[in-house]
Write a protein that holds these residues in place. Structure first.
Motif, PDB file in Angstrom:
ATOM      1  N   MET A  17      34.489  39.572   2.148  1.00  0.00           N
ATOM      2  CA  MET A  17      33.764  38.588   1.337  1.00  0.00           C
ATOM      3  C   MET A  17      32.948  39.311   0.277  1.00  0.00           C
ATOM      4  SD  MET A  17      31.007  35.730   2.558  1.00  0.00           S
ATOM      5  CE  MET A  17      30.182  34.677   1.379  1.00  0.00           C
ATOM      6  N   ILE A  18      33.016  38.806  -0.969  1.00  0.00           N
ATOM      7  CA  ILE A  18      32.289  39.419  -2.076  1.00  0.00           C
ATOM      8  C   ILE A  18      31.007  38.634  -2.343  1.00  0.00           C
ATOM      9  CG2 ILE A  18      32.345  39.988  -4.542  1.00  0.00           C
ATOM     10  CD1 ILE A  18      35.325  40.432  -4.296  1.00  0.00           C
ATOM     11  N   ILE A  19      29.902  39.346  -2.428  1.00  0.00           N
ATOM     12  CA  ILE A  19      28.601  38.760  -2.729  1.00  0.00           C
ATOM     13  C   ILE A  19      28.279  39.025  -4.193  1.00  0.00           C
ATOM     14  CG2 ILE A  19      26.139  38.741  -2.170  1.00  0.00           C
ATOM     15  CD1 ILE A  19      27.960  37.700   0.053  1.00  0.00           C
ATOM     16  N   VAL A  20      27.784  38.007  -4.908  1.00  0.00           N
ATOM     17  CA  VAL A  20      27.438  38.127  -6.321  1.00  0.00           C
ATOM     18  C   VAL A  20      25.927  38.221  -6.460  1.00  0.00           C
ATOM     19  CG1 VAL A  20      27.636  37.100  -8.618  1.00  0.00           C
ATOM     20  CG2 VAL A  20      29.458  36.747  -6.931  1.00  0.00           C
ATOM     21  N   GLU A  21      25.474  39.227  -7.204  1.00  0.00           N
ATOM     22  CA  GLU A  21      24.051  39.374  -7.498  1.00  0.00           C
ATOM     23  C   GLU A  21      23.855  39.399  -9.006  1.00  0.00           C
ATOM     24  OE1 GLU A  21      22.321  42.827  -5.780  1.00  0.00           O
ATOM     25  OE2 GLU A  21      22.825  42.299  -3.715  1.00  0.00           O
ATOM     26  N   GLU A  22      22.991  38.525  -9.514  1.00  0.00           N
ATOM     27  CA  GLU A  22      22.644  38.619 -10.930  1.00  0.00           C
ATOM     28  C   GLU A  22      21.633  39.744 -11.112  1.00  0.00           C
ATOM     29  OE1 GLU A  22      21.038  35.988 -14.742  1.00  0.00           O
ATOM     30  OE2 GLU A  22      21.459  35.000 -12.828  1.00  0.00           O
ATOM     31  N   VAL A  23      21.837  40.550 -12.118  1.00  0.00           N
ATOM     32  CA  VAL A  23      20.956  41.690 -12.379  1.00  0.00           C
ATOM     33  C   VAL A  23      19.629  41.182 -12.931  1.00  0.00           C
ATOM     34  CG1 VAL A  23      20.633  43.804 -13.718  1.00  0.00           C
ATOM     35  CG2 VAL A  23      22.892  43.246 -12.763  1.00  0.00           C
ATOM     36  N   GLN A  24      18.574  41.386 -12.174  1.00  0.00           N
ATOM     37  CA  GLN A  24      17.258  40.906 -12.587  1.00  0.00           C
ATOM     38  C   GLN A  24      16.155  41.924 -12.354  1.00  0.00           C
ATOM     39  OE1 GLN A  24      17.245  37.189 -10.291  1.00  0.00           O
ATOM     40  NE2 GLN A  24      17.568  36.034 -12.192  1.00  0.00           N
ATOM     41  N   ASN A  25      16.229  42.683 -11.253  1.00  0.00           N
ATOM     42  CA  ASN A  25      15.146  43.621 -10.978  1.00  0.00           C
ATOM     43  C   ASN A  25      15.568  45.052 -11.322  1.00  0.00           C
ATOM     44  OD1 ASN A  25      16.623  44.735  -8.709  1.00  0.00           O
ATOM     45  ND2 ASN A  25      15.946  42.977  -7.483  1.00  0.00           N
ATOM     46  N   GLU A  26      14.625  45.976 -11.218  1.00  0.00           N
ATOM     47  CA  GLU A  26      14.867  47.353 -11.628  1.00  0.00           C
ATOM     48  C   GLU A  26      15.937  48.035 -10.773  1.00  0.00           C
ATOM     49  OE1 GLU A  26      13.704  48.821 -14.353  1.00  0.00           O
ATOM     50  OE2 GLU A  26      12.828  46.846 -14.787  1.00  0.00           O
ATOM     51  N   ASP A  43      20.281  33.398 -30.661  1.00  0.00           N
ATOM     52  CA  ASP A  43      21.253  32.307 -30.721  1.00  0.00           C
ATOM     53  C   ASP A  43      22.337  32.460 -29.661  1.00  0.00           C
ATOM     54  OD1 ASP A  43      20.217  31.005 -33.224  1.00  0.00           O
ATOM     55  OD2 ASP A  43      20.726  32.958 -34.054  1.00  0.00           O
ATOM     56  N   GLY A  44      22.019  33.166 -28.591  1.00  0.00           N
ATOM     57  CA  GLY A  44      23.019  33.386 -27.560  1.00  0.00           C
ATOM     58  C   GLY A  44      22.396  33.528 -26.186  1.00  0.00           C
ATOM     59  N   GLU A  45      23.250  33.721 -25.207  1.00  0.00           N
ATOM     60  CA  GLU A  45      22.815  33.843 -23.819  1.00  0.00           C
ATOM     61  C   GLU A  45      23.675  34.890 -23.136  1.00  0.00           C
ATOM     62  OE1 GLU A  45      22.337  31.050 -19.804  1.00  0.00           O
ATOM     63  OE2 GLU A  45      23.134  30.194 -21.679  1.00  0.00           O
ATOM     64  N   CYS A  46      23.055  35.662 -22.269  1.00  0.00           N
ATOM     65  CA  CYS A  46      23.775  36.758 -21.617  1.00  0.00           C
ATOM     66  C   CYS A  46      23.264  36.947 -20.196  1.00  0.00           C
ATOM     67  CB  CYS A  46      23.570  38.042 -22.424  1.00  0.00           C
ATOM     68  SG  CYS A  46      24.348  39.505 -21.708  1.00  0.00           S
ATOM     69  N   ALA A  47      24.152  37.298 -19.286  1.00  0.00           N
ATOM     70  CA  ALA A  47      23.769  37.610 -17.910  1.00  0.00           C
ATOM     71  C   ALA A  47      24.632  38.758 -17.409  1.00  0.00           C
ATOM     72  CB  ALA A  47      23.940  36.387 -17.010  1.00  0.00           C
ATOM     73  N   ARG A  48      24.049  39.542 -16.501  1.00  0.00           N
ATOM     74  CA  ARG A  48      24.780  40.650 -15.884  1.00  0.00           C
ATOM     75  C   ARG A  48      24.903  40.398 -14.383  1.00  0.00           C
ATOM     76  NH1 ARG A  48      21.869  46.143 -17.522  1.00  0.00           N
ATOM     77  NH2 ARG A  48      19.984  44.857 -17.648  1.00  0.00           N
ATOM     78  N   PHE A  49      26.022  40.851 -13.819  1.00  0.00           N
ATOM     79  CA  PHE A  49      26.256  40.618 -12.400  1.00  0.00           C
ATOM     80  C   PHE A  49      26.801  41.867 -11.714  1.00  0.00           C
ATOM     81  CE2 PHE A  49      26.660  36.503 -14.513  1.00  0.00           C
ATOM     82  CZ  PHE A  49      25.849  35.696 -13.719  1.00  0.00           C
ATOM     83  N   VAL A  98      31.338  46.938  -5.737  1.00  0.00           N
ATOM     84  CA  VAL A  98      32.766  47.113  -6.032  1.00  0.00           C
ATOM     85  C   VAL A  98      33.112  46.707  -7.464  1.00  0.00           C
ATOM     86  CG1 VAL A  98      33.513  46.881  -3.641  1.00  0.00           C
ATOM     87  CG2 VAL A  98      33.252  44.821  -5.054  1.00  0.00           C
ATOM     88  N   GLY A  99      32.132  46.169  -8.202  1.00  0.00           N
ATOM     89  CA  GLY A  99      32.384  45.785  -9.577  1.00  0.00           C
ATOM     90  C   GLY A  99      31.118  45.338 -10.268  1.00  0.00           C
ATOM     91  N   LYS A 100      31.181  45.273 -11.579  1.00  0.00           N
ATOM     92  CA  LYS A 100      30.062  44.773 -12.377  1.00  0.00           C
ATOM     93  C   LYS A 100      30.605  44.211 -13.681  1.00  0.00           C
ATOM     94  CE  LYS A 100      28.861  48.930 -15.057  1.00  0.00           C
ATOM     95  NZ  LYS A 100      29.191  48.356 -16.370  1.00  0.00           N
ATOM     96  N   VAL A 101      29.802  43.361 -14.341  1.00  0.00           N
ATOM     97  CA  VAL A 101      30.222  42.782 -15.608  1.00  0.00           C
ATOM     98  C   VAL A 101      29.030  42.148 -16.306  1.00  0.00           C
ATOM     99  CG1 VAL A 101      30.757  40.410 -14.856  1.00  0.00           C
ATOM    100  CG2 VAL A 101      32.146  41.483 -16.658  1.00  0.00           C
ATOM    101  N   ALA A 102      29.127  42.015 -17.611  1.00  0.00           N
ATOM    102  CA  ALA A 102      28.199  41.196 -18.388  1.00  0.00           C
ATOM    103  C   ALA A 102      29.006  40.063 -18.992  1.00  0.00           C
ATOM    104  CB  ALA A 102      27.532  42.013 -19.493  1.00  0.00           C
ATOM    105  N   VAL A 103      28.419  38.874 -19.057  1.00  0.00           N
ATOM    106  CA  VAL A 103      29.110  37.712 -19.634  1.00  0.00           C
ATOM    107  C   VAL A 103      28.142  37.025 -20.572  1.00  0.00           C
ATOM    108  CG1 VAL A 103      28.507  36.304 -17.610  1.00  0.00           C
ATOM    109  CG2 VAL A 103      30.398  35.603 -19.094  1.00  0.00           C
ATOM    110  N   PHE A 104      28.644  36.536 -21.701  1.00  0.00           N
ATOM    111  CA  PHE A 104      27.721  36.055 -22.728  1.00  0.00           C
ATOM    112  C   PHE A 104      28.380  35.059 -23.673  1.00  0.00           C
ATOM    113  CE2 PHE A 104      29.147  40.439 -23.210  1.00  0.00           C
ATOM    114  CZ  PHE A 104      29.987  40.365 -24.313  1.00  0.00           C
ATOM    115  N   VAL A 105      27.532  34.273 -24.309  1.00  0.00           N
ATOM    116  CA  VAL A 105      27.947  33.398 -25.405  1.00  0.00           C
ATOM    117  C   VAL A 105      27.122  33.788 -26.615  1.00  0.00           C
ATOM    118  CG1 VAL A 105      28.728  31.471 -23.991  1.00  0.00           C
ATOM    119  CG2 VAL A 105      26.338  31.600 -24.639  1.00  0.00           C
ATOM    120  N   ASN A 106      27.765  33.742 -27.774  1.00  0.00           N
ATOM    121  CA  ASN A 106      27.148  34.198 -29.012  1.00  0.00           C
ATOM    122  C   ASN A 106      27.562  33.233 -30.115  1.00  0.00           C
ATOM    123  OD1 ASN A 106      26.387  35.503 -31.355  1.00  0.00           O
ATOM    124  ND2 ASN A 106      27.583  37.355 -30.981  1.00  0.00           N
ATOM    125  N   SER A 107      26.630  32.484 -30.653  1.00  0.00           N
ATOM    126  CA  SER A 107      26.954  31.472 -31.662  1.00  0.00           C
ATOM    127  C   SER A 107      27.509  32.082 -32.945  1.00  0.00           C
ATOM    128  CB  SER A 107      25.716  30.628 -31.981  1.00  0.00           C
ATOM    129  OG  SER A 107      24.695  31.420 -32.561  1.00  0.00           O
TER     130      SER A 107
END
Length: 383
Positions: free
Chosen positions: A1-10, A52-58, A67-76
């Motif tokens: 099972m894969i657990i998803v964590e949004e990158v927020q703390n140091e 004018d956009g939004e971004c999150a890292r996981f 086992v993996g990481k990514v950034a996902v974003f929208v940019n007007s």
């Protein structure tokens, strides 16, 4: 099972930066980017695209191990045929199931924001850094260039991503023979008393920023996705680059006092940064200064090349190239010229690169995944 964590703390930020180091520990060609250059992209105070956009890292973990990481974003500002989001800074173990899970997560995040497609790997910012997936030429990356393991291509394509455009990277040995056509053009223009060539000088950045802006806006702003540059912003950029400017490798051509062409190069910073292990604190800054002073850098990177329309096809490019090449051969240690990537949708620029007797040494790809799988996939239109 894969657990998803949004990158927020140091701690999560540190893991986002350190995970690739584990993946690439046996890859002799991997050069770790500076942490600060990655973190600045995800800092709303430093990245204007957050306005004018939004971004999150996981982070993606299995059994408490990343086992993996990514950034996902929208940019007007990222205008496409359909609302299109982006993914970037993707790293993953060699496992298609894990990659699919990451891509599915990005797709869901983007669908919630009314996107209809996702491009990747791209940057939450301009195209000049961290853009594209390396698919050919697994050699040391240039500063700001994405580098990845060869199996990433399979991970993307097996999921259903298709190549939206290819990014061609050209290389030329500094001491290779310069085209006879360029030398003839040089001789012809050298006899014109109104024509002169000058290297960029650090003590007069205001003048050269003004000249750069004038040539760029005339030569490139009207082409395809080009845009007008502002002289004030260019001057600020020049001041930022001042510590790494080499006065022997960037050139301007003038008709009397009027700028008509420019050829801008910088040393490849990765030839020094690869010794800093991603850090740039006080110790690393001192180390960088020592490296810059004593460690030979044999790679220079061509950033921008332009000739104003009224002087195009008159050999002024050959004049500038031969004038600059003769000089830098005598006054620098550079042995290789690398050109920043050129999209396969830009045949005019590719022809210029080919005219310089270059060879393609790397190929990256910008991939696109359409959420409506029945929709016709179209490649990037040619300019």
């Amino acid at each position: 099972m894969i657990i998803v964590e949004e990158v927020q703390n140091e701690k999560q930020k540190e893991e986002f930066l350190e995970f690739p180091v584990q993946l690439y520990q046996n890859d002799k060609n991997y050069i770790r980017p500076l942490n600060k250059h990655i973190e600045e992209i995800f800092d709303p105070q430093k990245n204007r695209f957050f306005k004018d956009g939004e971004c999150a890292r996981f982070l993606f973990k299995r059994n408490h191990k990343t086992v993996g990481k990514v950034a996902v974003f929208v940019n007007s500002h990222y205008k496409q045929n359909q609302p299109t989001g982006g993914i970037g800074f993707f790293d993953c173990i060699h496992d298609q199931e894990t990659a699919n899970f990451i891509f599915d997560h990005c797709k869901s995040w983007l669908l919630e924001r009314n996107m209809e497609a996702m491009d990747g790997p791209i940057n939450f910012g301009e195209r000049d850094k961290f853009w594209g997936l390396l698919i050919e030429g697994f050699i040391e990356p240039l500063f700001g260039m994405n580098y990845n393991l060869p199996y990433y291509k399979e991970l993307f394509e097996n999921y259903g991503f298709q190549i939206y455009f290819e990014q061609l990277c050209f290389t030329r040995p500094v001491f290779a023979e310069v085209s006879r056509i360029f030398r003839i053009a040089h001789e012809k223009n050298r006899r014109n008393p109104a024509i002169s060539a000058q290297p960029l000088k650090k003590n007069n950045l205001k003048k050269f920023a003004k000249d750069f802006t004038e040539v760029y806006n005339k030569a490139w702003a009207s082409h395809g996705e080009g845009k007008q540059l502002d002289e004030t912003k260019v001057l600020k950029m020049f001041h930022t680059m001042k510590p790494i400017i080499n006065e022997h490798i960037s050139w301007f051509v003038y008709e009397n006092e009027k700028p008509i062409a420019m050829w801008i190069n910088l040393p490849d910073l990765n030839q020094w940064f690869k010794y800093l292990d991603g850090k740039f604190g006080l110790f690393e800054k001192l180390k960088f200064l020592v490296l810059k002073r004593f460690k030979k850098n044999e790679k220079m990177v061509g950033l921008v090349f332009g000739v104003v329309p009224e002087w195009q096809k008159k050999g002024i490019d050959g004049y500038m190239i031969w004038e600059g090449t003769q000089h830098l051969r005598k006054h620098t240690d550079f042995t290789t010229t690398e050109l920043q990537w050129i999209g396969d949708f830009n045949p005019k620029m590719i022809k210029i690169a080919e005219a310089l007797d270059t060879t393609v040494t790397r190929k990256l790809a910008t991939y696109r995944y359409l959420f409506d799988r029945k929709k016709e996939f179209l490649r990037h239109p040619s300019l």
